[in-house]
Motif scaffolding. Structure first.
Motif, short mmCIF file in Angstrom:
data_model
loop_
_atom_site.label_atom_id
_atom_site.label_comp_id
_atom_site.label_asym_id
_atom_site.label_seq_id
_atom_site.Cartn_x
_atom_site.Cartn_y
_atom_site.Cartn_z
N VAL A 9 7.70 12.06 -4.62
CA VAL A 9 6.34 12.56 -4.50
C VAL A 9 5.49 11.48 -3.84
O VAL A 9 5.27 10.41 -4.40
CB VAL A 9 5.75 12.92 -5.88
CG1 VAL A 9 4.38 13.57 -5.70
CG2 VAL A 9 6.70 13.81 -6.67
N ASP A 10 5.04 11.77 -2.62
CA ASP A 10 4.20 10.83 -1.87
C ASP A 10 3.44 11.62 -0.83
O ASP A 10 4.00 12.53 -0.22
CB ASP A 10 5.08 9.76 -1.20
CG ASP A 10 4.29 8.52 -0.80
OD1 ASP A 10 3.34 8.66 0.00
OD2 ASP A 10 4.63 7.43 -1.28
N GLU A 14 6.21 10.01 6.17
CA GLU A 14 7.17 9.01 6.65
C GLU A 14 7.84 8.29 5.47
O GLU A 14 9.04 8.03 5.50
CB GLU A 14 6.50 7.99 7.58
CG GLU A 14 6.07 8.56 8.92
CD GLU A 14 4.70 9.24 8.89
OE1 GLU A 14 3.91 8.99 7.96
OE2 GLU A 14 4.43 10.05 9.81
N ILE A 15 7.06 7.98 4.46
CA ILE A 15 7.63 7.31 3.28
C ILE A 15 8.61 8.25 2.57
O ILE A 15 9.69 7.82 2.16
CB ILE A 15 6.51 6.83 2.33
CG1 ILE A 15 5.76 5.67 2.99
CG2 ILE A 15 7.06 6.44 0.97
CD1 ILE A 15 4.55 5.19 2.23
N ARG A 16 8.24 9.52 2.46
CA ARG A 16 9.15 10.49 1.85
C ARG A 16 10.46 10.57 2.63
O ARG A 16 11.54 10.59 2.05
CB ARG A 16 8.51 11.88 1.76
CG ARG A 16 7.41 11.99 0.73
CD ARG A 16 7.04 13.44 0.43
NE ARG A 16 6.88 14.30 1.57
CZ ARG A 16 5.74 14.53 2.21
NH1 ARG A 16 4.62 13.93 1.82
NH2 ARG A 16 5.68 15.36 3.23
N GLU A 17 10.35 10.61 3.96
CA GLU A 17 11.56 10.74 4.80
C GLU A 17 12.48 9.53 4.64
O GLU A 17 13.69 9.67 4.49
CB GLU A 17 11.16 10.93 6.26
CG GLU A 17 12.34 11.11 7.20
CD GLU A 17 13.16 12.36 6.92
OE1 GLU A 17 14.37 12.33 7.22
OE2 GLU A 17 12.62 13.35 6.42
N THR A 84 4.31 2.40 -5.47
CA THR A 84 2.91 2.35 -5.05
C THR A 84 2.53 1.00 -4.47
O THR A 84 3.18 -0.01 -4.72
CB THR A 84 2.00 2.68 -6.26
OG1 THR A 84 0.65 2.64 -5.85
CG2 THR A 84 2.22 1.70 -7.39
N ALA A 85 1.44 1.01 -3.72
CA ALA A 85 0.89 -0.23 -3.18
C ALA A 85 0.04 -0.97 -4.21
O ALA A 85 -0.34 -2.11 -4.00
CB ALA A 85 0.06 0.07 -1.93
N LEU A 86 -0.27 -0.32 -5.33
CA LEU A 86 -1.07 -0.96 -6.38
C LEU A 86 -0.21 -2.00 -7.10
O LEU A 86 0.68 -1.66 -7.86
CB LEU A 86 -1.58 0.07 -7.39
CG LEU A 86 -2.54 1.12 -6.86
CD1 LEU A 86 -2.89 2.12 -7.97
CD2 LEU A 86 -3.80 0.48 -6.31
N PRO A 107 5.40 -2.66 0.23
CA PRO A 107 6.53 -1.99 0.86
C PRO A 107 7.79 -2.18 0.02
O PRO A 107 8.01 -3.25 -0.54
CB PRO A 107 6.65 -2.67 2.21
CG PRO A 107 6.04 -4.02 2.03
CD PRO A 107 4.99 -3.86 0.98
N VAL A 108 8.57 -1.13 -0.06
CA VAL A 108 9.74 -1.16 -0.93
C VAL A 108 10.92 -1.82 -0.23
O VAL A 108 11.04 -1.80 0.99
CB VAL A 108 10.14 0.25 -1.40
CG1 VAL A 108 9.03 0.89 -2.22
CG2 VAL A 108 10.54 1.13 -0.25
#
Length: 131
Positions: A9-10, A14-17, A84-86, A107-108
């Motif tokens: 869930v985002d 692009e992040i989901r892909e 998350t970026a938090l 970034p992961v």
């Protein structure tokens, strides 16, 4: 055993892909949602073994979505990993207080995501065996 099913869930497609490609490459079945409401609708009609949940989304935040999942006995046991970026400690603490099992900051790192997803899915399998 069936392939575990993960919901990503985002609000960023692009992040989901990227996450979908990464996790499908590990043999997981992956579904996606672009916001909290869509995620709750999908969860209502499907069975997921783990949820990767962004916090900052329009409409319903990940914190709000997690609180709703954990308040419902039908979905309370699904592990939620915030992505998350938090990066503030207070945000992490809030996520854990709401029932998340893990917290990954963006970034992961792909190896981190794979390891944490695998770990929490293994814990679910162990818990199911114990019951």
């Amino acid at each position: 055993m069936e392939e575990p099913e993960i919901l990503i869930v985002d609000d960023n497609p692009e992040i989901r892909e990227v996450a979908m490609v990464l996790l499908k490459g590990e043999g997981f079945t992956v579904d996606e949602a672009g916001d909290g409401k869509e995620a709750l609708d999908k969860i209502e009609h499907g069975a997921y073994d783990l949820i990767l949940l962004d916090v900052m989304m329009p409409g319903m935040t990940g914190f709000e979505g997690c609180a709703q999942l954990k308040a419902d006995p039908r979905t309370a046991m699904i592990p939620v990993i915030f992505v998350t970026a938090l990066a503030d400690v207070a945000d992490e603490a809030r996520g854990f207080a709401l029932g998340a099992v893990d917290y990954i900051t963006k970034p992961v790192s792909p190896p981190i995501v794979k390891a944490r997803v695998s770990t929490h899915l293994s814990l679910v399998r162990v818990e199911e065996l114990l019951q």
